[in-house]
Scaffold this motif. Structure first.
Motif, short mmCIF file in Angstrom:
data_model
loop_
_atom_site.label_atom_id
_atom_site.label_comp_id
_atom_site.label_asym_id
_atom_site.label_seq_id
_atom_site.Cartn_x
_atom_site.Cartn_y
_atom_site.Cartn_z
N GLN A 40 0.84 -1.19 0.00
CA GLN A 40 0.00 0.00 0.00
C GLN A 40 0.88 1.24 0.00
N VAL A 41 0.60 2.12 -0.98
CA VAL A 41 1.24 3.43 -0.96
C VAL A 41 0.11 4.44 -0.86
N ARG A 42 0.39 5.51 -0.13
CA ARG A 42 -0.65 6.50 0.10
C ARG A 42 -0.15 7.85 -0.32
N THR A 43 -1.06 8.60 -0.91
CA THR A 43 -0.70 9.98 -1.17
C THR A 43 -1.98 10.80 -1.20
N SER A 44 -1.91 12.00 -0.67
CA SER A 44 -3.11 12.82 -0.75
C SER A 44 -2.97 13.78 -1.93
N VAL A 45 -4.04 13.88 -2.66
CA VAL A 45 -3.98 14.63 -3.92
C VAL A 45 -5.23 15.49 -4.07
N GLN A 46 -5.14 16.43 -5.00
CA GLN A 46 -6.30 17.19 -5.41
C GLN A 46 -6.96 16.43 -6.56
N MET A 47 -8.27 16.20 -6.44
CA MET A 47 -8.97 15.46 -7.49
C MET A 47 -9.91 16.41 -8.20
N MET A 48 -10.07 16.19 -9.51
CA MET A 48 -10.93 17.08 -10.28
C MET A 48 -11.76 16.30 -11.26
N TYR A 49 -13.02 16.70 -11.37
CA TYR A 49 -13.85 16.19 -12.46
C TYR A 49 -14.72 17.33 -12.91
N GLY A 50 -14.54 17.73 -14.16
CA GLY A 50 -15.28 18.89 -14.64
C GLY A 50 -14.93 20.08 -13.76
N LYS A 87 -15.73 20.22 -10.63
CA LYS A 87 -15.72 19.84 -9.21
C LYS A 87 -14.32 19.45 -8.74
N ASN A 88 -14.11 19.70 -7.47
CA ASN A 88 -12.82 19.60 -6.85
C ASN A 88 -12.91 18.85 -5.55
N TRP A 89 -11.98 18.04 -5.21
CA TRP A 89 -12.01 17.34 -3.90
C TRP A 89 -10.59 16.98 -3.49
N ALA A 90 -10.25 17.26 -2.26
CA ALA A 90 -8.94 16.85 -1.76
C ALA A 90 -9.11 15.54 -1.03
N GLY A 91 -8.40 14.50 -1.46
CA GLY A 91 -8.61 13.20 -0.83
C GLY A 91 -7.39 12.32 -0.93
N ASN A 92 -7.58 11.09 -0.51
CA ASN A 92 -6.47 10.13 -0.47
C ASN A 92 -6.53 9.17 -1.65
N VAL A 93 -5.37 8.93 -2.20
CA VAL A 93 -5.27 7.85 -3.18
C VAL A 93 -4.48 6.73 -2.53
N GLN A 94 -5.02 5.53 -2.59
CA GLN A 94 -4.29 4.36 -2.09
C GLN A 94 -3.85 3.53 -3.27
N GLY A 95 -2.53 3.32 -3.35
CA GLY A 95 -2.03 2.40 -4.35
C GLY A 95 -1.97 1.02 -3.73
N THR A 120 -17.48 5.94 -2.05
CA THR A 120 -18.74 6.67 -2.20
C THR A 120 -18.61 8.15 -1.84
N THR A 121 -17.73 8.49 -0.90
CA THR A 121 -17.56 9.90 -0.54
C THR A 121 -16.97 10.68 -1.71
N VAL A 122 -15.96 10.08 -2.34
CA VAL A 122 -15.33 10.74 -3.49
C VAL A 122 -16.35 10.89 -4.61
N ARG A 123 -17.10 9.81 -4.81
CA ARG A 123 -18.13 9.87 -5.85
C ARG A 123 -19.10 11.02 -5.59
N ALA A 124 -19.55 11.13 -4.36
CA ALA A 124 -20.53 12.16 -4.03
C ALA A 124 -19.97 13.56 -4.23
N ASN A 125 -18.67 13.71 -4.05
CA ASN A 125 -18.09 15.05 -4.15
C ASN A 125 -17.66 15.41 -5.57
N LEU A 126 -17.45 14.41 -6.42
CA LEU A 126 -17.00 14.73 -7.78
C LEU A 126 -18.12 14.61 -8.81
N PHE A 127 -19.10 13.77 -8.51
CA PHE A 127 -20.12 13.48 -9.52
C PHE A 127 -21.51 13.89 -9.03
N ALA A 128 -22.36 14.26 -9.96
CA ALA A 128 -23.76 14.50 -9.62
C ALA A 128 -24.40 13.16 -9.28
N ASP A 129 -25.50 13.20 -8.51
CA ASP A 129 -26.12 11.97 -8.03
C ASP A 129 -26.55 11.06 -9.18
#
Ligand SMILES: Nc1ncnc2c1ncn2[C@@H]1O[C@H](COP(=O)(O)OP(=O)(O)OP(=O)(O)O)[C@@H](O)[C@H]1O
Ligand SMILES: [Mg+2]
Lengths: 247, 409
Positions: free
Chosen positions: B105-115, B117-125, B160-169
């Protein structure tokens, strides 16, 4: 023949304050089977003290007590309880019935502690005894629902429950009016005629006149013991006897 | 007089004074309610924690690189630079008899973008084994494959949290491309929700990608370090052996000499369970003390009532003695009265306590667990309390002289 009750040289001494009180001061007395004895004397003469010891409710300081030929003056509380339960009946001045308990259950109580009869027999005997003392139909009444005379009859029925050879009564009419007193004394007379030994404390001459034998006490001693050889006495004769004894 | 008759006499005496009997039951009843309630909540909390711990992973053993102790600076757990994905592969290959899955497991926190929308979260490799190891599920789409892992494919599954923050329902994320730290990644699946963990951390606030891709595109480090690895043992029975073998394999791979300490450490859920066990053990002892105190208080209440009762009924005692009650039967009668009071109080307490436990559980959404044994114990203990605290008043009653009782004013 052995006496039913035989006390010899009995003392009861209360050590209260500086002066010890000699409630009984060397009393000797015998009572035979079937006697009806009235113990008389002024207040504080030791009548109740003696009756309580005779009834195994209290123990003497000194002296011997043979009941039915058995020494009972020095027994454990448990042994005394058994003796009271099987051999002695008690009638008190203030009736001493269990409150909020039916007449029937009050009468049953002595056998409850003895356990000689089963539930049905016990109930039947208690019913018979209540009928015997004239309380048919009052079996379910509680003491509060009965007159003083009726309560005393319940107490007498209870005293008879275990068929004791002797019944003790300490001023059984002390709380009753004249009419009830006469009824109670008639009941005692019937019991006496049936052969039950009765030892009763009273200071009323007319009540004492029902007894056949009169014992007069003063200061813890027996002053006079009239065995009634001359037949039943009138109230006047009893008064006379007491007066002479205490003179 | 036999015991049954005395028992009836005792019941009758209690029945003659219902209000007082009720009040004297009350103390012990309330005590038992409190005890049952506390035990139910405690048990419920314990089961909930155990359930959550086991949901962390399947026969989970975690291996962390040792913190660097060189120099004055100490990094946090997993910040060491000694463990690589090769270690994970080696364990998977060489310890296959003990381990059913391994995921680095590698971890890094990144800025995520879709269209827009923006979300700061964790990526787990992670590797594909992570699904099985950590009990993840995929609700939409799919997880990445071993081929994609080998090929450093820029694909990911999102929580699901990332989904809710980047995508419309109403938008399906599967197949969409999102930006992670300005690199495009294709969303291939949505992870089933796990909710918050024991420490309140949202486990669904996560993006999972092959560790190879995370290392290459997001970390761009020249080292191949991983933050930790998760192993899933075939059976927990082999825990000790597995730890030993993992340790010796890693020591050998890291070329550690005998005098050198391990440069990694292993953790497993039994340790956490043990910690929980000892915490609930302490709570249990506190509950026990609490119970004993409430029972003593209830018992003293009964003793008090019985002492009053003996004094109040001294004429009754004298009367019973005068017609033949032995000291033993008086003792038994009053003991039984106390026992009946305590037991009735205890039984009512058990009933109300169970009801209250479920009511609290339903209202607070907190799991409760009423063990039958605790109800039975509460019941038995309350009768013992009745006997213990009722004995002294009863003994005093039995030692009275009949004539003193009859003359008592
Ligand atoms: N428990 C006791 N402690 C101290 N003295 C007592 C006790 N019981 C009785 N006495 C004393 O013993 C004596 C005899 O009392 P007892 O009750 O036998 O008299 P009595 O003849 O029955 O009188 P009464 O006709 O008033 O009932 C009295 O002086 C009384 O004060
Ligand atoms: Mg008197």
């Amino acid at each position: 023949m052995a006496h039913l009750i035989e006390i010899r040289d009995m003392y009861k001494i209360y050590a209260i304050g500086d002066e010890p009180v000699h409630a009984l001061d060397g009393v000797s007395l015998t009572v035979d089977d079937g006697e009806f004895v009235a113990i008389m004397g002024s207040s504080g003469s030791g009548k109740s003290t003696m009756l309580n010891i005779l009834g195994c409710l209290d123990v003497p300081t000194k002296g011997s007590y043979l009941l039915d030929g058995i020494e009972v003056a020095r027994r454990t509380p448990t042994e005394l309880a058994h003796i009271r339960n099987r051999k002695l009946g008690f009638v008190f001045q203030n009736f001493n019935l269990l409150p909020r308990t039916s007449a029937l259950e009050n009468v049953e109580l002595p056998d409850l502690y003895r356990g000689r009869l089963n539930v049905r027999e016990r109930r039947r005997r208690a019913m018979e005894l209540l009928a015997r003392v004239g309380l048919r139909g009052r079996e379910r009444h509680t003491p509060a629902q009965l007159s003083g005379g009726q309560q005393q009859r319940v107490a007498i029925a209870r005293a008879l429950m275990n068929n004791p050879p002797v019944v003790f009564a300490d001023e059984p009419t002390g709380n009753l009016d004249t009419k009830s007193s006469i009824e109670i004394m008639n009941l005692f007379t019937e019991l006496s005629n049936e052969g039950i030994t009765i030892v009763m404390v009273t200071h009323e001459d007319d009540i004492a006149a029902y007894a056949k034998r009169h014992v007069v006490m003063r200061d813890g001693r027996v002053m006079r013991d009239d065995r009634g050889e001359g037949g039943r006495k009138t109230t006047e004769q009893v008064s006379q006897l007491v007066k002479e004894a205490l003179a | 007089m036999n015991l049954l008759t005395i028992f009836k006499v005792a019941l009758k005496s209690l029945g003659r004074n219902p209000v007082r009997s009720f009040l004297s039951c009350l103390g012990i009843g309330i005590g038992i309610v409190a005890v049952i309630l506390a035990m139910a909540i405690g048990q419920g909390a314990k089961t909930m924690m155990v359930k959550e711990i086991s949901s962390m992973g399947n026969n989970l053993v975690m291996v962390f690189p040792e913190r660097r102790r060189t120099g004055a600076v100490s990094g946090g757990m997993g910040q060491g630079q000694t463990m690589t994905a090769k270690d994970a592969e080696a364990i998977k290959k060489e310890l296959a008899h003990l381990v059913q899955g391994v995921s680095p497991q590698v971890r890094t926190s990144v800025q995520m973008m879709y269209g827009a929308k923006n979300w700061a979260g964790n990526v787990q490799g992670v590797s594909t084994d992570v699904l099985m190891i950590s009990n993840w599920t995929v609700t939409d789409g799919r997880f990445f494959t071993a081929d994609e892992e080998r090929a450093c494919a820029r694909v990911c599954a999102i929580g699901t949290t990332v989904r809710a923050n980047l995508f419309a329902d109403d938008e399906n994320p599967v197949g969409k491309t999102i930006r992670l730290k300005n690199m495009t990644f294709r969303v291939i699946g949505v992870l089933g929700s796990k909710g918050a963990n024991n420490w309140g951390q949202d486990q669904d606030d996560v993006v999972m990608a092959p560790y190879t891709s995370v290392q290459r595109y997001l970390q761009r480090s020249k080292f191949q370090n991983i933050n930790m690895m998760n192993l899933s043992l075939i059976t927990m029975d082999d825990l000790e052996e597995a730890r030993r073998e993992v340790t010796s394999l890693l020591r050998q791979r890291h070329h550690l000499a005998d005098y050198q300490d391990n440069d990694f450490e292993t953790r497993d859920t039994t340790e956490i369970m043990n910690t929980i066990g000892s915490v609930t053990g302490i709570v249990g002892v506190l509950l026990l003390i609490f119970s004993v105190i409430t029972l003593i208080v209830g018992g003293i209440g009964i003793m008090n009532i019985m002492l009053v009762s003996v004094t109040e009924r001294i004429k009754e005692i004298g009367l019973r003695m005068s017609i033949g009650a032995t000291p033993l039967s008086i003792l038994t009668q009053f003991c039984l009265e106390a026992i009946v009071l305590a037991t009735v109080g205890g039984a009512a307490g058990v009933a109300v306590g169970i009801g209250a436990s479920y009511a609290v559980g339903a209202l607070a959404g907190w799991p409760v667990l009423v063990e039958v044994s605790s109800a039975v114990y509460a019941f038995l203990i309350s009768s013992v309390v009745g006997l213990f605290f009722g004995f002294y008043p009863a003994y005093r009653a039995s030692k009275l002289n009949p004539i003193d009782c009859l003359r008592y004013e």
